[in-house]
Design a protein around this motif. Structure first.
Motif, short mmCIF file in Angstrom:
data_model
loop_
_atom_site.label_atom_id
_atom_site.label_comp_id
_atom_site.label_asym_id
_atom_site.label_seq_id
_atom_site.Cartn_x
_atom_site.Cartn_y
_atom_site.Cartn_z
N ALA A 92 0.83 -1.21 0.00
CA ALA A 92 0.00 0.00 0.00
C ALA A 92 0.87 1.26 0.00
CB ALA A 92 -0.93 -0.01 1.21
N THR A 93 2.04 1.16 0.62
CA THR A 93 2.93 2.32 0.70
C THR A 93 3.87 2.42 -0.50
OG1 THR A 93 2.93 2.09 3.12
CG2 THR A 93 4.65 3.46 2.16
N HIS A 94 4.46 1.30 -0.88
CA HIS A 94 5.52 1.32 -1.90
C HIS A 94 5.16 0.63 -3.21
CE1 HIS A 94 8.35 2.86 1.08
NE2 HIS A 94 7.96 1.91 1.90
N GLY A 95 4.04 -0.06 -3.25
CA GLY A 95 3.70 -0.82 -4.44
C GLY A 95 4.16 -2.26 -4.31
N LYS A 96 3.68 -3.09 -5.20
CA LYS A 96 4.01 -4.51 -5.19
C LYS A 96 5.49 -4.71 -5.52
CE LYS A 96 2.19 -8.78 -7.25
NZ LYS A 96 1.21 -9.31 -8.24
N GLY A 97 6.16 -5.61 -4.79
CA GLY A 97 7.60 -5.80 -4.99
C GLY A 97 7.96 -7.01 -5.81
N MET A 98 7.02 -7.94 -5.95
CA MET A 98 7.28 -9.14 -6.75
C MET A 98 5.98 -9.67 -7.30
SD MET A 98 9.30 -12.69 -5.73
CE MET A 98 7.92 -13.54 -4.95
N HIS A 99 6.02 -10.15 -8.53
CA HIS A 99 4.87 -10.80 -9.14
C HIS A 99 5.25 -12.24 -9.44
CE1 HIS A 99 1.31 -11.52 -11.50
NE2 HIS A 99 2.06 -11.93 -12.50
N GLY A 100 4.45 -13.18 -8.94
CA GLY A 100 4.76 -14.60 -9.09
C GLY A 100 5.08 -15.20 -7.73
N GLY A 101 4.78 -16.48 -7.58
CA GLY A 101 5.02 -17.17 -6.31
C GLY A 101 6.48 -17.55 -6.14
N TRP A 102 6.76 -18.27 -5.04
CA TRP A 102 8.13 -18.67 -4.74
C TRP A 102 8.68 -19.65 -5.78
CZ3 TRP A 102 10.80 -15.83 -1.56
CH2 TRP A 102 10.15 -15.14 -0.53
N GLU A 103 7.81 -20.35 -6.49
CA GLU A 103 8.25 -21.30 -7.50
C GLU A 103 8.50 -20.64 -8.86
OE1 GLU A 103 9.07 -24.36 -6.76
OE2 GLU A 103 8.47 -23.98 -4.69
N SER A 104 8.10 -19.39 -9.00
CA SER A 104 8.31 -18.69 -10.26
C SER A 104 9.79 -18.34 -10.42
CB SER A 104 7.47 -17.41 -10.31
OG SER A 104 7.98 -16.45 -9.39
N GLN A 105 10.16 -17.85 -11.60
CA GLN A 105 11.56 -17.46 -11.82
C GLN A 105 11.96 -16.29 -10.94
OE1 GLN A 105 11.18 -17.04 -16.08
NE2 GLN A 105 12.06 -19.05 -16.47
N ALA A 106 11.05 -15.33 -10.75
CA ALA A 106 11.34 -14.23 -9.84
C ALA A 106 11.46 -14.72 -8.40
CB ALA A 106 10.25 -13.16 -9.94
#
Length: 205
Positions: A92-106
């Motif tokens: 809410a303050t800084h925006g989303k930091g990662m898209h994708g779950g722990w199994e994703s490449q990110a």
């Protein structure tokens, strides 16, 4: 790409590999915290090990740390709920930091970052070559006056689609997103904010 950053990356290149761009950065606010299943028990210093090695065997056994207990499903559930709340406030303050779950490449990029050492490196250098994408971690000791990078993560160039600088809807200078081929991404912040846009331009994406 400044000369100092380029010089620090050069030793990690393969024979004939060309360096395209490098940016010194750190993980952005909003990136998920280290999950409980990645947390490591405290490690003894070299001095502590030397002192204990000179103690009687019975004392050494008494001081030996217990083996870490396996994380239960309940602990994971509770920890996940707490982190979800914390992450929601951060987003809410800084925006989303990662898209994708722990199994994703990110997610796997972040797992490597958290598990590479007891304490995650504060400063990273993300480098694009004509073959690979690298993440180097600064492991400089307190008495060292310059960065001392170690290779922390690497992937074929085809795994990373590119870099998005200053994404819409996020007011954070120097922020850029490393975008992976599976559609996931992770947000990073350039140490020198003005480097984010030139890095993205050099890499594309």
């Amino acid at each position: 790409m400044n000369k100092a950053s380029r010089d620090r990356v050069q030793p990690f290149l393969q024979l004939g590999e060309g360096l395209l761009a490098v940016c010194e950065c750190e993980t952005a606010p909003g990136v998920p915290e280290r999950p409980v299943w990645l947390r490591q028990p405290p490690q003894e210093s070299e001095l502590e090990r030397r002192v204990k090695s000179r103690l009687p065997g019975a004392v050494q056994r008494f001081l030996r740390p217990n083996e870490p207990k396996p994380v239960t499903r309940f602990e994971r559930t509770m920890e996940g709920a707490e982190q979800a709340t914390d992450n929601a406030l951060t987003r809410a303050t800084h925006g989303k930091g990662m898209h994708g779950g722990w199994e994703s490449q990110a997610g796997q990029f972040l797992v490597t970052h958290y598990s590479a050492a007891r304490l995650p490196a504060t400063t990273l250098a993300v480098a694009f070559t004509d073959r690979r994408v690298l993440a180097l971690a600064d492991r400089a000791k307190l008495w060292q006056t310059s960065r001392a990078y170690e290779l922390q993560w690497e992937t074929p160039r085809s795994t990373v689609l590119g870099v998005r600088a200053n994404p819409k809807g996020v007011l954070q200078r120097g922020r850029f997103e490393l975008v992976f081929a599976d559609g996931s991404w992770i947000a990073l912040v350039a140490t020198v904010p003005t480097h984010a846009e030139s890095f993205a331009a050099q890499v594309g994406g």
